[in-house]
Write a protein that holds these residues in place. Structure first.
Motif, short mmCIF file in Angstrom:
data_model
loop_
_atom_site.label_atom_id
_atom_site.label_comp_id
_atom_site.label_asym_id
_atom_site.label_seq_id
_atom_site.Cartn_x
_atom_site.Cartn_y
_atom_site.Cartn_z
N GLY A 1 32.39 -43.91 -14.08
CA GLY A 1 32.18 -42.51 -13.79
C GLY A 1 31.31 -41.70 -14.72
O GLY A 1 31.23 -40.47 -14.56
N ALA A 2 30.62 -42.31 -15.67
CA ALA A 2 29.75 -41.54 -16.55
C ALA A 2 28.63 -40.89 -15.74
O ALA A 2 27.95 -41.55 -14.95
CB ALA A 2 29.14 -42.44 -17.62
N ASN A 3 28.46 -39.59 -15.93
CA ASN A 3 27.46 -38.84 -15.19
C ASN A 3 26.12 -38.74 -15.91
O ASN A 3 25.14 -38.30 -15.32
CB ASN A 3 27.98 -37.43 -14.91
CG ASN A 3 29.17 -37.42 -13.98
OD1 ASN A 3 29.03 -37.64 -12.79
ND2 ASN A 3 30.35 -37.20 -14.53
N PHE A 4 26.10 -39.10 -17.17
CA PHE A 4 24.84 -39.19 -17.91
C PHE A 4 25.04 -40.14 -19.09
O PHE A 4 26.17 -40.35 -19.55
CB PHE A 4 24.32 -37.82 -18.37
CG PHE A 4 25.23 -37.05 -19.30
CD1 PHE A 4 25.08 -37.11 -20.68
CD2 PHE A 4 26.22 -36.22 -18.78
CE1 PHE A 4 25.89 -36.39 -21.52
CE2 PHE A 4 27.04 -35.47 -19.61
CZ PHE A 4 26.88 -35.56 -21.00
N ILE A 5 23.95 -40.73 -19.53
CA ILE A 5 23.96 -41.71 -20.61
C ILE A 5 23.01 -41.23 -21.71
O ILE A 5 21.84 -40.92 -21.42
CB ILE A 5 23.52 -43.11 -20.11
CG1 ILE A 5 24.48 -43.63 -19.03
CG2 ILE A 5 23.39 -44.08 -21.27
CD1 ILE A 5 25.87 -43.96 -19.51
#
Length: 222
Positions: free
Chosen positions: A92-96
């Motif tokens: 579920g990470a929305n940005f890296i």
């Protein structure tokens, strides 16, 4: 999977002007920190994945945010390879966010239309990141470059969006230097979520500081 596209995340970064950074192995403490930042007006959190079993902590915090904090965008920082980026996106990470520019991470994030922000320290790296589709470049470590570097980049490349991390504090003079130079937003870790706040479990103090810092940024950009 990510709940927000890279364009949506970039827009929230631009609108709010601040991305809090945080890591702690204690999940329950992390939830309270997340809640305090949210109540203070923050709508982004970069979980800096630096500890053992950090993925377990992020997974629980992201579930908490989805259930209890509508509009809170959770991302992951300190990512150093494509495998880690892919795994965090799968939970579920929305940005890296990465400490350096890596093409393998760019590829896996672009494939899923997830925002990635690589640490860059030269015009050549910034240009390369943008050629690979980067929306917002991370200037890291910001303390080594300073607002003058940002101003120098923005002169010939006004389209470049920059987020300094490291060397950014809640002091108005510090923030004024960065935003006057043209940054899109700032990443803020221990200067915002300090060791004292963590040691004293001062969640009310953190909420107030987040609210004050966001208000300062809004004033500086008005």
């Amino acid at each position: 999977m990510a709940q927000y596209s890279r364009i949506e995340v970039a827009n929230v970064m631009k609108e709010s002007g601040m991305v809090p950074l945080f890591y702690h192995p204690d999940i329950e403490l992390g939830k309270k920190i997340l809640q305090a930042c949210y109540d203070g007006g923050a709508r982004l959190m970069e979980f800096t994945a630096r500890g053992d079993f950090a993925f377990e902590v992020f997974s629980e915090l992201n579930k908490y945010a989805i259930k209890n904090l509508p509009g809170m965008i959770m991302g992951v920082g300190s990512i150093t390879d494509a495998a880690a980026a892919s795994y965090y996106m799968s939970i579920g990470a929305n940005f890296i966010v990465t400490p350096s520019l890596r093409e393998d991470i760019a590829i896996v994030c672009n494939r899923r239309k997830v925002l990635w922000s690589p640490g860059c320290g030269s015009l050549t790296e910034i240009n390369k990141a943008e050629e690979m589709g980067c929306e917002i470049v991370k200037l890291f470590p910001g303390s080594l470059y300073g607002p003058g570097f940002v101003k120098g980049i923005k002169g010939p490349q006004p389209w470049t969006s920059i987020m300094p991390t490291g060397g950014v504090s809640t002091d108005e003079d510090n923030l004024k230097g960065w935003f006057d130079a043209g940054v899109t937003c700032v990443g803020m870790g221990s200067k915002l979520i300090s060791k004292d706040i963590l040691a004293n479990r001062d969640y009310a103090g953190l909420e107030a500081l987040v609210k004050e810092t966001l208000a300062t940024i809004k004033k500086l950009r008005s």
